[in-house]
Design a protein around this motif. Structure first.
Motif, PDB file in Angstrom:
ATOM      1  N   ARG A  69     -10.397   1.771   3.507  1.00 44.24           N
ATOM      2  CA  ARG A  69     -11.035   2.896   2.831  1.00 44.24           C
ATOM      3  C   ARG A  69     -12.480   2.595   2.441  1.00 44.24           C
ATOM      4  O   ARG A  69     -13.121   3.412   1.792  1.00 44.24           O
ATOM      5  CB  ARG A  69     -10.221   3.282   1.588  1.00 44.24           C
ATOM      6  N   GLY A  71       0.815  -1.203   0.000  1.00 47.17           N
ATOM      7  CA  GLY A  71       0.000   0.000   0.000  1.00 47.17           C
ATOM      8  C   GLY A  71       0.849   1.254   0.000  1.00 47.17           C
ATOM      9  O   GLY A  71       1.219   1.791  -1.035  1.00 47.17           O
ATOM     10  N   CYS A  72       1.210   1.704   1.202  1.00 50.61           N
ATOM     11  CA  CYS A  72       1.920   2.978   1.327  1.00 50.61           C
ATOM     12  C   CYS A  72       3.433   2.849   1.197  1.00 50.61           C
ATOM     13  O   CYS A  72       4.120   3.814   0.886  1.00 50.61           O
ATOM     14  CB  CYS A  72       1.593   3.607   2.676  1.00 50.61           C
ATOM     15  N   CYS A 102      -7.419  -4.535   2.241  1.00 48.76           N
ATOM     16  CA  CYS A 102      -6.827  -4.412   3.575  1.00 48.76           C
ATOM     17  C   CYS A 102      -7.098  -5.634   4.445  1.00 48.76           C
ATOM     18  O   CYS A 102      -6.499  -5.786   5.509  1.00 48.76           O
ATOM     19  CB  CYS A 102      -7.374  -3.176   4.277  1.00 48.76           C
ATOM     20  N   CYS A 152      -0.018   1.881   6.426  1.00 43.26           N
ATOM     21  CA  CYS A 152      -1.363   1.395   6.109  1.00 43.26           C
ATOM     22  C   CYS A 152      -1.652  -0.006   6.628  1.00 43.26           C
ATOM     23  O   CYS A 152      -2.808  -0.377   6.810  1.00 43.26           O
ATOM     24  CB  CYS A 152      -1.598   1.446   4.603  1.00 43.26           C
ATOM     25  N   TYR A 206      -5.329   0.560   7.735  1.00 45.36           N
ATOM     26  CA  TYR A 206      -6.254   1.461   7.050  1.00 45.36           C
ATOM     27  C   TYR A 206      -7.259   0.679   6.203  1.00 45.36           C
ATOM     28  O   TYR A 206      -6.886  -0.246   5.483  1.00 45.36           O
ATOM     29  CB  TYR A 206      -5.497   2.418   6.137  1.00 45.36           C
TER      30      TYR A 206
END
Length: 224
Positions: free
Chosen positions: A134, A38-39, A101, A44, A132
């Protein structure tokens, strides 16, 4: 450099670059794509895996640092049945949508229930604060983890396995999406999970000149 480790119960020995992180090694060298990128800053939680029983950020740990370690991904943990109660609860509570996630969320929740079998909502929210999501808004995730905790306890009946309604009776009831079964097992397929044989990579070179005429193009293979 050569490393030897155990991944999902199988001994692995590979040559790796010193700069390669663990999640890239698991995904691209070994094919365990359930751990997502992800990040790439450890924020995340999508890249969460277990190393010697402890959840870690796979993007912040080098593959070389896992030498001699026992590594578990969502695929291995799901296959062993260790998170079966959490998987059922996530499906029953519709605690996932895209599922990106979810593997990291499940491994984090597993670690929470191992150290605290009967957490309250505050403890659950604190535990998953570094993962995280979303899509869901977290409420259903918290309820799923609490439900899994109850199902593992003798204080309340377990969470019933998720099933589809009979006779297409969907009105007025909570519907469990059938595709979530593969998502809670880390078998979802996302763009970066697709490996295309002999994929062509293109590089764009921008001219440093605002206005210029191309006189020639060197098509020799670049060493970069």
């Amino acid at each position: 450099m050569k490393i030897s480790l155990t991944v999902n119960g199988a001994p692995i020995t590979r040559e790796v670059e010193g700069r390669q992180n663990l999640v890239d090694f698991l995904r691209y060298d070994l094919g365990f794509t359930g751990s997502h990128i992800g990040c790439e800053h450890g924020v995340c939680g999508a890249c969460t895996v277990r190393v010697d029983g402890t959840p870690i950020r796979g993007c912040l740990m080098l593959a070389a640092q896992a030498d001699g370690c026992r590594v578990e991904t969502i695929e291995g943990v799901a296959e062993s049945g260790a998170i079966a109660a959490l998987q059922r609860a996530f499906r029953s509570e519709n605690a996932l949508q895209c599922g990106f996630c979810t593997p990291g969320m499940l491994l984090t929740a597993q670690a929470l229930l191992e150290r605290n079998p009967d957490p309250d909502p505050v403890a659950v929210r604190e535990a998953i604060g570094g993962n995280y999501c979303r899509c869901t808004g977290y409420h259903a995730i918290v309820q799923a983890i609490l439900g899994a905790a109850r199902s593992r306890s003798a204080k309340a009946p377990g969470v019933a396995p998720a099933t589809a309604p009979e006779n297409d009776e969907y009105i007025g009831i909570s519907v469990v999406r059938p595709q979530t079964a593969r998502l809670v097992a880390g078998r979802g397929t996302y763009t970066d999970d697709v490996a295309v044989s002999r994929l062509l990579h293109a590089a764009f070179v921008r001219s440093p000149h605002a206005h210029a005429r191309i006189a020639a193009i060197d098509t020799a293979t670049s060493s970069v």
